[in-house]
Scaffold this motif. Structure first.
Motif, PDB file in Angstrom:
ATOM      1  N   ALA A 189       0.829  -1.206   0.000  1.00 23.81           N
ATOM      2  CA  ALA A 189       0.000   0.000   0.000  1.00 23.81           C
ATOM      3  C   ALA A 189       0.863   1.255   0.000  1.00 23.81           C
ATOM      4  O   ALA A 189       2.031   1.221   0.391  1.00 23.81           O
ATOM      5  N   ALA A 190       0.263   2.331  -0.470  1.00 25.01           N
ATOM      6  CA  ALA A 190       0.937   3.637  -0.420  1.00 25.01           C
ATOM      7  C   ALA A 190      -0.082   4.686  -0.010  1.00 25.01           C
ATOM      8  O   ALA A 190      -1.278   4.576  -0.318  1.00 25.01           O
ATOM      9  N   ARG A 191       0.389   5.689   0.686  1.00 23.69           N
ATOM     10  CA  ARG A 191      -0.485   6.796   1.096  1.00 23.69           C
ATOM     11  C   ARG A 191       0.210   8.131   0.841  1.00 23.69           C
ATOM     12  O   ARG A 191       1.433   8.201   0.705  1.00 23.69           O
ATOM     13  N   ASP A 212      -5.555   0.729 -13.114  1.00 24.58           N
ATOM     14  CA  ASP A 212      -4.263   1.400 -13.337  1.00 24.58           C
ATOM     15  C   ASP A 212      -4.324   2.263 -14.606  1.00 24.58           C
ATOM     16  O   ASP A 212      -5.377   2.369 -15.248  1.00 24.58           O
ATOM     17  N   GLN A 213      -3.186   2.851 -14.962  1.00 18.67           N
ATOM     18  CA  GLN A 213      -3.132   3.752 -16.109  1.00 18.67           C
ATOM     19  C   GLN A 213      -3.615   3.086 -17.394  1.00 18.67           C
ATOM     20  O   GLN A 213      -4.174   3.734 -18.267  1.00 18.67           O
ATOM     21  N   ALA A 214      -3.420   1.757 -17.487  1.00 23.52           N
ATOM     22  CA  ALA A 214      -3.821   1.038 -18.706  1.00 23.52           C
ATOM     23  C   ALA A 214      -5.275   0.570 -18.637  1.00 23.52           C
ATOM     24  O   ALA A 214      -5.758  -0.103 -19.544  1.00 23.52           O
ATOM     25  N   GLY A 215      -5.973   0.924 -17.541  1.00 24.78           N
ATOM     26  CA  GLY A 215      -7.387   0.550 -17.409  1.00 24.78           C
ATOM     27  C   GLY A 215      -7.595  -0.855 -16.870  1.00 24.78           C
ATOM     28  O   GLY A 215      -8.713  -1.375 -16.863  1.00 24.78           O
ATOM     29  N   VAL A 216      -6.526  -1.484 -16.368  1.00 22.41           N
ATOM     30  CA  VAL A 216      -6.646  -2.858 -15.846  1.00 22.41           C
ATOM     31  C   VAL A 216      -7.066  -2.809 -14.366  1.00 22.41           C
ATOM     32  O   VAL A 216      -6.434  -2.102 -13.562  1.00 22.41           O
ATOM     33  N   ALA A 217      -8.133  -3.554 -14.031  1.00 23.49           N
ATOM     34  CA  ALA A 217      -8.619  -3.578 -12.634  1.00 23.49           C
ATOM     35  C   ALA A 217      -7.569  -4.226 -11.736  1.00 23.49           C
ATOM     36  O   ALA A 217      -7.024  -5.276 -12.060  1.00 23.49           O
ATOM     37  N   GLN A 218      -7.284  -3.600 -10.592  1.00 23.08           N
ATOM     38  CA  GLN A 218      -6.265  -4.097  -9.659  1.00 23.08           C
ATOM     39  C   GLN A 218      -6.934  -4.791  -8.466  1.00 23.08           C
ATOM     40  O   GLN A 218      -8.048  -4.431  -8.083  1.00 23.08           O
ATOM     41  N   PRO A 219      -6.266  -5.777  -7.872  1.00 24.82           N
ATOM     42  CA  PRO A 219      -6.866  -6.488  -6.740  1.00 24.82           C
ATOM     43  C   PRO A 219      -6.731  -5.697  -5.439  1.00 24.82           C
ATOM     44  O   PRO A 219      -6.045  -6.108  -4.519  1.00 24.82           O
ATOM     45  N   GLY A 220      -7.367  -4.558  -5.371  1.00 23.69           N
ATOM     46  CA  GLY A 220      -7.252  -3.746  -4.154  1.00 23.69           C
ATOM     47  C   GLY A 220      -8.249  -2.605  -4.211  1.00 23.69           C
ATOM     48  O   GLY A 220      -9.244  -2.667  -4.928  1.00 23.69           O
ATOM     49  N   TYR A 221      -7.989  -1.562  -3.444  1.00 21.87           N
ATOM     50  CA  TYR A 221      -8.911  -0.437  -3.450  1.00 21.87           C
ATOM     51  C   TYR A 221      -8.183   0.867  -3.166  1.00 21.87           C
ATOM     52  O   TYR A 221      -7.049   0.878  -2.672  1.00 21.87           O
ATOM     53  N   GLY A 222      -8.860   1.962  -3.541  1.00 24.80           N
ATOM     54  CA  GLY A 222      -8.313   3.289  -3.238  1.00 24.80           C
ATOM     55  C   GLY A 222      -9.119   3.892  -2.105  1.00 24.80           C
ATOM     56  O   GLY A 222     -10.278   3.540  -1.903  1.00 24.80           O
ATOM     57  N   TRP A 223      -8.485   4.777  -1.347  1.00 28.24           N
ATOM     58  CA  TRP A 223      -9.242   5.407  -0.249  1.00 28.24           C
ATOM     59  C   TRP A 223      -8.963   6.906  -0.196  1.00 28.24           C
ATOM     60  O   TRP A 223      -7.895   7.370  -0.590  1.00 28.24           O
ATOM     61  N   CYS A 236      -3.786   3.905  -1.794  1.00 28.83           N
ATOM     62  CA  CYS A 236      -4.301   2.712  -2.447  1.00 28.83           C
ATOM     63  C   CYS A 236      -3.507   1.503  -1.986  1.00 28.83           C
ATOM     64  O   CYS A 236      -2.333   1.616  -1.621  1.00 28.83           O
ATOM     65  N   GLY A 237      -4.190   0.386  -1.960  1.00 29.22           N
ATOM     66  CA  GLY A 237      -3.540  -0.847  -1.526  1.00 29.22           C
ATOM     67  C   GLY A 237      -3.929  -1.975  -2.453  1.00 29.22           C
ATOM     68  O   GLY A 237      -5.000  -1.945  -3.068  1.00 29.22           O
ATOM     69  N   ALA A 238      -3.058  -2.957  -2.565  1.00 26.19           N
ATOM     70  CA  ALA A 238      -3.373  -4.136  -3.371  1.00 26.19           C
ATOM     71  C   ALA A 238      -3.026  -5.368  -2.564  1.00 26.19           C
ATOM     72  O   ALA A 238      -2.169  -5.329  -1.676  1.00 26.19           O
ATOM     73  N   LEU A 239      -3.725  -6.442  -2.885  1.00 24.31           N
ATOM     74  CA  LEU A 239      -3.489  -7.706  -2.184  1.00 24.31           C
ATOM     75  C   LEU A 239      -2.546  -8.562  -3.010  1.00 24.31           C
ATOM     76  O   LEU A 239      -2.576  -8.524  -4.238  1.00 24.31           O
ATOM     77  N   ASN A 249       2.889  -0.937  -9.073  1.00 22.52           N
ATOM     78  CA  ASN A 249       3.706   0.069  -8.419  1.00 22.52           C
ATOM     79  C   ASN A 249       2.720   0.980  -7.680  1.00 22.52           C
ATOM     80  O   ASN A 249       2.050   1.821  -8.286  1.00 22.52           O
ATOM     81  N   THR A 250       2.586   0.759  -6.368  1.00 20.66           N
ATOM     82  CA  THR A 250       1.507   1.432  -5.627  1.00 20.66           C
ATOM     83  C   THR A 250       1.669   2.960  -5.636  1.00 20.66           C
ATOM     84  O   THR A 250       0.681   3.686  -5.632  1.00 20.66           O
ATOM     85  N   LYS A 251       2.920   3.435  -5.670  1.00 22.64           N
ATOM     86  CA  LYS A 251       3.101   4.897  -5.658  1.00 22.64           C
ATOM     87  C   LYS A 251       2.616   5.512  -6.983  1.00 22.64           C
ATOM     88  O   LYS A 251       1.973   6.552  -6.993  1.00 22.64           O
ATOM     89  N   LYS A 252       2.906   4.822  -8.095  1.00 26.40           N
ATOM     90  CA  LYS A 252       2.432   5.309  -9.401  1.00 26.40           C
ATOM     91  C   LYS A 252       0.908   5.228  -9.473  1.00 26.40           C
ATOM     92  O   LYS A 252       0.244   6.134  -9.967  1.00 26.40           O
TER      93      LYS A 252
END
Ligand code: FAD
Length: 421
Positions: A189-191, A212-223, A236-239, A249-252
């Motif tokens: 995760a990154a904050r 993500d930037q390419a429109g691919v769904a990531q296994p996580g969520y944004g807050w 945002c965090g990913a599992l 790349n959580t920071k990107k």
């Protein structure tokens, strides 16, 4: 003549290693039980901790038990979650539970500073900063003495009990035998912080469709967690698992997510970006010995479905202190208490989190949760379960279904699962 400098030796009832929420709370509770306490931290406060800064009703309940009130976030309170994604929005107020129905959010520099200062001011507590625990002398599994590296040189502390609250990496816990099982699901995760005119918004926001930037769904969520100080905590965090590592790349991803939210929240620049790993759901072993216990993140007490751990840090502090008794061997008792309190919920959450690491699952089931007449009740129930906000006293349908599912899974998998074992 050769002069030999000997380390200075201190004796206390309880040594607490780490002064984050778990350690500070443990020091306060232990002093209230009449123990002499030495609380040590490697850092100097105020110090930052990479976090979403969100306080769930569970955390607020524990903070009230410690005597805190309006000083938490200057009285700012959140009413629940607004969930977004897959073409829909659902509002899920915090349920009315034994924990209360108020959440909040407070920068960790301020929350942890407040907790540490309160611990330091508690009668019976001595607190040292800049003093990492660097070594331990163990005899028959007992932590007999601990070496601290203080600004004045090495100090050796003899103690009856040691509470290890040294966070996610738990370098001191490792000296005692703590092992993190990386094959289990974990979070990355990154904050960051952004200014906004809407920082006193009463709802915390989660975007479960995180692309993500390419429109691919990531296994996580944004807050987006409003902080009522002119800013939001955005993250945002990913599992991830070793079998299916999240290639994110959580920071990107965070910077992309902030860009998507910028207009609606009138966000300023993204500042103080920081990322971290989150071992979760009790996926560690070696959490106790005859006179020592790991608590908080050190014991991977983080909810696998939403990454919250401040509440479990505060709760495990209290549970652990209640067990301290010079005549009690904690080696078996502490993992058992952890399993009794969190085993069922964490195992189910970890299983669900593992399923979410399959890239195709969320885009398939997501729209069902956000569109149609079932969406509201379903997502409100999901938010309650994600937050582990079902108590033993709750008798409604969701609570019964939850108990059935958690109990069933625990009977099926509990014995062989890594759960503080
Ligand atoms: C990106 C991200 C977002 C998150 N968001 C949320 C959220 O919104 N809400 C929530 O509830 N939880 C959240 N969490 C989880 C939460 O941050 C942790 O669960 C919480 O900080 C655990 O508290 P702790 O006291 O166990 O550990 P920490 O807060 O990490 O404290 C550990 C302390 O131990 C000290 N220490 C380390 N080694 C030593 C040593 N050898 N000797 C002495 N001291 C030592 C450190 O300096 C530190 O002060 C998030 C985590 C991440 C990574």
């Amino acid at each position: 003549m050769v002069s030999i400098s000997r380390p200075w030796i201190e004796t206390v009832d309880v040594l607490v290693v780490g002064g984050g929420p778990a350690g500070a709370a443990a020091a306060i509770h232990a002093a209230h039980r009449g123990f002499s306490v030495l609380l040590v931290d490697a850092a100097r406060f105020p110090r930052d901790k990479t976090c979403g800064d969100g306080l769930t009703p569970r955390a607020m309940h524990q903070l009230r038990l410690l005597g805190f009130g309006p000083e938490i976030a200057g009285g700012y309170r959140s009413r629940g979650l607004k969930l977004h994604g897959f073409g829909g929005d659902v509002t899920a107020p915090w349920p009315n539970s034994a924990f209360g129905s108020e959440g909040s959010a407070m920068r960790r520099t301020r929350l942890d500073g407040l907790l540490f200062d309160t611990a330091r001011a508690t009668e019976g507590v001595t607190a040292w900063v800049n003093s990492p625990a660097v070594d331990v002398s163990i005899r028959a599994g007992r932590a007999e003495s601990v070496t601290l590296s203080t600004p004045d040189g090495e100090r050796v502390v003899r103690c009856s009990a040691v509470l290890v609250a040294d966070g996610v990496r738990s370098t001191f816990g490792k000296l005692l035998g703590r092992v993190w099982h990386r094959g289990e699901v974990y979070g990355i995760a990154a904050r960051a912080y952004c200014s906004t005119p809407f920082s006193d918004e009463e709802w915390i926001h989660s975007h479960l469709e995180l692309r993500d930037q390419a429109g691919v769904a990531q296994p996580g969520y944004g807050w987006i967690f409003p902080l009522a100080d002119g800013h939001v905590n955005i993250g945002c965090g990913a599992l991830s698992t070793t079998a299916r590592p999240a290639k994110v790349n959580t920071k990107k991803l965070l910077s992309h997510y902030a860009g998507l939210q910028r207009d609606e929240w009138r966000l300023g620049p993204v500042t103080d970006v920081a990322g971290a790993l989150l071992p979760m759901g009790g996926a560690v072993s070696g959490v106790a010995g005859p006179n020592w216990m790991l608590i908080g993140d050190a014991a991977a007490c983080v909810n696998p479905l939403n990454g919250e751990g401040i509440d479990y840090g505060l709760e495990t502090a209290r549970l652990a202190v209640d067990l301290i008794n010079p005549r009690r061997d904690l080696t078996v008792v502490w993992p058992r208490v952890l399993r009794e309190n969190y085993g069922e919920a964490f195992l189910l959450a970890r299983t669900a989190a593992r399923l979410l690491t399959y890239p195709r699952l969320l885009p398939m089931v997501g729209p069902f949760g956000f569109r149609g007449p079932q969406a509201g009740p379903l997502m409100r129930a999901t938010a309650r379960l994600m937050g582990n906000l079902v108590t033993d006293e709750d008798r409604d349908v969701v609570a019964r279904a939850w108990r059935l599912a958690t109990g069933g899974l625990y009977r099926f998998r509990g014995a062989d699962a890594v759960l503080w074992s």
